[in-house]
Design a protein around this motif. Structure first.
Motif, short mmCIF file in Angstrom:
data_model
loop_
_atom_site.label_atom_id
_atom_site.label_comp_id
_atom_site.label_asym_id
_atom_site.label_seq_id
_atom_site.Cartn_x
_atom_site.Cartn_y
_atom_site.Cartn_z
N HIS B 68 -24.57 24.79 -57.97
CA HIS B 68 -24.59 26.14 -57.43
C HIS B 68 -25.92 26.46 -56.77
O HIS B 68 -26.10 27.55 -56.24
N CYS B 69 -26.84 25.52 -56.84
CA CYS B 69 -28.17 25.77 -56.29
C CYS B 69 -28.15 25.51 -54.79
O CYS B 69 -27.67 24.48 -54.34
N VAL B 70 -28.68 26.46 -54.01
CA VAL B 70 -28.72 26.27 -52.56
C VAL B 70 -30.10 25.78 -52.11
O VAL B 70 -30.41 25.81 -50.93
N LEU B 71 -30.93 25.38 -53.07
CA LEU B 71 -32.24 24.79 -52.77
C LEU B 71 -33.16 25.73 -52.00
O LEU B 71 -33.80 25.31 -51.04
N VAL B 174 -14.02 14.07 -49.95
CA VAL B 174 -13.49 15.40 -49.75
C VAL B 174 -14.63 16.40 -49.70
O VAL B 174 -15.48 16.44 -50.60
N ALA B 175 -14.67 17.20 -48.65
CA ALA B 175 -15.69 18.23 -48.49
C ALA B 175 -15.03 19.59 -48.55
O ALA B 175 -13.91 19.75 -48.10
N GLY B 176 -15.73 20.56 -49.10
CA GLY B 176 -15.21 21.92 -49.13
C GLY B 176 -14.58 22.26 -50.47
O GLY B 176 -14.20 21.38 -51.24
N PRO B 177 -14.45 23.58 -50.74
CA PRO B 177 -13.95 24.04 -52.04
C PRO B 177 -12.44 23.92 -52.19
O PRO B 177 -11.89 24.39 -53.18
N VAL B 178 -11.76 23.31 -51.28
CA VAL B 178 -10.31 23.16 -51.18
C VAL B 178 -9.64 24.52 -51.00
O VAL B 178 -9.28 25.21 -51.97
N SER B 179 -9.54 24.92 -49.76
CA SER B 179 -8.87 26.17 -49.44
C SER B 179 -7.40 26.05 -49.83
O SER B 179 -6.84 24.95 -49.79
N GLN B 180 -6.81 27.18 -50.20
CA GLN B 180 -5.39 27.15 -50.59
C GLN B 180 -4.54 26.52 -49.48
O GLN B 180 -3.59 25.81 -49.75
N VAL B 207 -17.96 20.27 -55.10
CA VAL B 207 -18.22 20.02 -56.52
C VAL B 207 -17.77 21.21 -57.37
O VAL B 207 -17.07 21.04 -58.36
N GLY B 208 -18.18 22.42 -56.95
CA GLY B 208 -17.84 23.56 -57.80
C GLY B 208 -17.62 24.87 -57.06
O GLY B 208 -17.71 25.94 -57.63
N GLY B 209 -17.37 24.79 -55.76
CA GLY B 209 -17.08 26.00 -55.00
C GLY B 209 -18.28 26.73 -54.46
O GLY B 209 -18.17 27.50 -53.52
N GLU B 210 -19.43 26.55 -55.09
CA GLU B 210 -20.68 27.23 -54.70
C GLU B 210 -20.44 28.71 -54.42
O GLU B 210 -19.86 29.40 -55.27
N VAL B 211 -20.84 29.21 -53.26
CA VAL B 211 -20.70 30.66 -53.03
C VAL B 211 -19.24 31.10 -52.89
O VAL B 211 -18.94 32.28 -52.93
N GLY B 220 -11.79 26.17 -55.63
CA GLY B 220 -13.09 26.23 -56.30
C GLY B 220 -13.61 24.88 -56.74
O GLY B 220 -14.35 24.79 -57.72
N GLY B 221 -13.23 23.83 -56.05
CA GLY B 221 -13.73 22.49 -56.40
C GLY B 221 -12.61 21.48 -56.28
O GLY B 221 -11.46 21.78 -56.56
N VAL B 222 -12.98 20.27 -55.87
CA VAL B 222 -11.97 19.24 -55.66
C VAL B 222 -11.32 18.83 -56.98
O VAL B 222 -10.13 18.53 -57.03
N ASP B 223 -12.11 18.87 -58.08
CA ASP B 223 -11.53 18.37 -59.35
C ASP B 223 -10.48 19.32 -59.93
O ASP B 223 -9.84 18.99 -60.92
#
Ligand code: SF4
Lengths: 449, 274
Positions: B68-71, B174-180, B207-211, B220-223
């Motif tokens: 969740h860190c945007v560095l 896979v990139a992105g939070p997986v949109s519906q 990884v976890g949806g971030e923002v 909210g995440g590929v997993d």
């Protein structure tokens, strides 16, 4: 209504958004005339103008989806981003249909293209997007300014332009004056992002026509340019560099000198590589007359950015920006892939010249203004802003309650330009599609939000 | 310009792996909690300060989720006594927990999640073909995947290629939070990939949806949709970090982060004076 129609007839729709209970139409008149804002009260429904002005089509479908406002008399009302509703594709009797996407063969965002072809020839294309829809605008609701800026940076493909448009809108709403140094540093990032993007489009075009050497050389300049953006901001795409009230980075004279030197060398190299590539008859033959848009079509669809300038429609918001003066927009007449590529090429050269100038003389002073004063109260304020992003005019409207965002409307340039693709491919061969698509280089995420 | 002359002048662009994994001096690193500095007030302040809600306090634990860190670097610049800086790009992991630092507030120690499981042996191959699927990302994670193939990073030298069809692929990136709206397409792409197949989640959003984690429009995440073999954090994930993830998947490097902290290699560096 009549005044609105008249304005739309001679001008161009910048944005259409709903601030209950009013629809706001922002229209830009012909060359140099001021913006006009029209308000129309709407509860439950509103009269559609999409039949007369196709540029409003997607805007009205969006209102229908987001705010349940029915555009009465809309010629083809169907969902835009909502994939739960059935989507009727327009069928052309007797033609073969080729569905492509949402997952494509390249490393690219998702979207669906439905071609109606006769043999190899594309006679009709219908786009269906929305695959990237993440509900960005809703996430803004109730967000603090810092978090909202993070969202803006992730709304579309151009982080700096989105952050800038958002920050400018908030600053306008709160009445903040950004220090001159920060204003210029913001322009540095904006130009770096534009050149980075344009070089990417050009490298992509070279790849698509099989000219690997030029693609690699342009790609190399692009990677080194990205290194300079990172040098300035600490991020490869300039995220976290802008903040409401200014910029959150600064550079010492040594870095300024080094970055300027590196950029001027890259500028020379990019120019030499691109000019020599655009002398090759193969490149010219392959790009010319492919995917053409006429000026009338461009006006009809309300195109913005390089796509419009390649049809000779001269609008570039940097014309009105004091820091860029003197500024002449790059125009080309052809409207085809070659014209768009030439606009990218010239804007790359222009961008390097501006970068050189911006980095030669940076105004002294701080890069950030403390946002104190009137912003603390809980009053409602609204404002909009426009930024010439690499892909064209980017629009942000915000409604703030104190220091929280209540509502936003984002209009990414791609939202206005996507439909140009539908017209540009008509009569072209199916294998030309990747080339034409690349020449517009539209953002899926920015359109789907 | 004469191409031959130009090529000679350019010389060799490709960087060694070691060189690639080094973070440039001007880029902020990843935050690492320092349990001794986490007083009650500092924790309050950290929760307030992070724009991206990377910190959390729950059940007697103080957590920092790197995905969740945007560095932005703000936490370790403001509270160097409580947050250190981890510099380096070998951040790919095989478990989601290995991106979360957990400090038990009662004992003041890190919670150890145990040794990470190895990656699957059937994917430890000399060459791997990937299909990239973008599922609601901003477009930048895609760009970074493409840039991992450029002459500087040159993922081709490790036998990694990106192929056009999932039917030719060994693994999905896979990139992105997986949109519906991409959920079904992603599942179908996965089904079309022949066994054995791996999945790499590229970037914080994947990884976890971030923002976007809170949005009802994304998973909210590929997993949440597919089994994930390797997680690559970053906003967006940098090409070198992606390369580390691919090497991890193919069994050629070891995982460096366990429980969000570096367990191998150089010790954490203290934050540089700013
Ligand atoms: S670096 Fe920034 S985003 Fe990351 S944890 Fe620290 S404050 Fe949050």
């Amino acid at each position: 209504m009549e005044a609105l129609k008249q304005a739309l007839g001679s001008g161009r729709l910048v944005a259409l958004w709903y601030d209950a209970p009013h629809l706001h139409y922002l229209v830009e008149g012909p060359e140099g005339s001021p913006l006009q804002e029209f308000q129309v009260e709407a509860r439950g429904s509103f009269p559609s103008l999409a039949g007369e002005f196709p540029a409003l089509d997607w805007f009205e479908r969006e209102l229908w989806e987001e705010h349940s406002l029915v555009p009465e008399g809309h010629p083809a009302l169907k969902p835009l981003r909502n994939h739960c509703l059935p989507y009727p594709f327009e069928r052309v009797e007797g033609l073969h249909e080729v569905p492509v996407g949402p997952v494509h063969a390249g490393i690219i965002e998702p979207g669906h293209f439905r071609f109606s072809v006769l043999g190899e020839k594309i006679l009709h294309l219908e786009l269906r997007l929305g695959y990237q829809h993440r509900g960005v605008e809703r996430l803004f609701q109730g967000a603090g300014l810092e978090r909202a800026r993070l969202l803006a940076e992730r709304a579309g493909g151009e982080s700096v332009a989105h952050a800038l448009a958002f920050c400018q809108a908030v600053e306008a709403a709160l009445g903040l004056e950004v220090p001159p140094r920060a204003r210029q540093l913001r322009r540095v990032l904006l130009e770096l992002e534009r050149v980075f993007g344009h070089l990417g489009h050009l490298a992509g075009l070279f790849t698509d026509i099989g000219y690997a050497y030029a693609a690699t050389q342009v790609g190399k300049v692009r990677a080194l340019l990205q290194g300079q953006l990172e040098r300035l901001t600490g991020h490869r795409y300039g995220r976290n560099a802008l903040t409401v009230g200014g910029v959150s980075f600064d550079l010492d004279p040594k870095t300024q000198l080094e970055v300027r030197g590196a950029l001027s060398r890259l500028g020379l190299e990019a120019e030499a590589q691109l000019l020599s590539a655009f002398k090759q008859p193969m490149v010219l033959d392959r790009l010319r007359y492919v995917g053409a848009i006429t000026p009338a079509q461009a006006r009809w669809l309300g195109l913005v950015g390089p796509a419009a300038r390649a049809c000779g429609l001269g609008r570039d918001l940097r014309q009105d920006d004091g820091l860029y003066q003197p500024f002449t927009p790059v125009l080309r007449a052809g409207g085809d892939v070659l014209a768009r590529a030439q606009v990218y090429l010239e804007e790359v050269r222009q961008g390097f010249r501006h970068l050189e100038r911006f980095l030669t003389e940076l105004p002294p002073g701080g890069g950030w203004v403390d946002e104190a004063g009137p912003s603390q109260e809980g009053e409602l304020r609204t404002a909009f802003s426009r930024v010439e992003a690499g892909r064209g005019e980017l629009f942000y409207w915000v409604r703030l309650q104190g220091r929280r965002v209540e509502q936003v409307k984002i209009v990414d340039p791609s939202f206005k330009n996507w439909r140009a693709l539908e017209l540009a491919v008509r009569g072209m061969g199916l294998p030309d599609f990747p080339l034409i698509n690349k020449s517009f280089d539209l953002s899926y995420a920015g359109c789907d939000l | 310009m004469n191409p031959l002359w130009q090529t000679l002048r350019t010389g060799l662009l490709t960087r060694s792996l070691q060189n690639l994994f080094r973070l440039p001096a001007w880029a902020p690193g990843w935050p690492v909690l320092r349990p001794e500095g986490l007083s009650h007030t500092v924790r309050r302040e950290l929760l307030e300060l992070c724009p991206s809600v990377a910190f959390a306090e729950e059940g007697g634990e103080f957590r920092l989720d790197l995905a969740h860190c945007v560095l932005c670097g703000r936490c370790f610049q403001t509270f160097p006594q409580a947050v250190g800086e981890l510099r380096g790009l070998e951040v790919a992991v095989t478990r989601r927990e290995d991106l979360v630092q957990r400090v038990d507030l009662a004992t003041g120690n890190f919670v150890d999640p145990g040794p990470p499981p190895p990656t699957r042996a059937e994917l430890h191959l000399p060459t791997l073909a990937f299909r990239e699927v973008s599922a609601g990302n901003t477009g930048l994670d895609d760009t970074e995947v493409a840039l991992a193939g450029n002459p500087f990073h040159d993922m081709g030298r490790f036998g990694f290629t990106v192929v056009a069809s999932p039917r030719h692929a060994d693994a999905l990136l896979v990139a992105g939070p997986v949109s519906q709206n991409m959920r079904e397409a992603l599942l179908r792409t996965y089904q079309a990939t022949p066994e054995p197949k791996g999945v790499v989640a590229v970037g914080n959003e994947a990884v976890g949806g971030e923002v976007f984690a809170e949005s009802p429009q994304v998973a909210g995440g590929v997993d949440r949709v597919l089994p994930v073999d390797v997680y690559v954090p970053g906003s967006p994930a940098r090409p070198a970090a992606i390369l580390h993830g691919l090497l991890l998947l193919s069994g050629r490097v070891q995982q460096m982060l366990v429980g969000g902290r570096r367990v191998r290699g150089k010790p954490e560096q203290s934050p540089k004076a700013s």
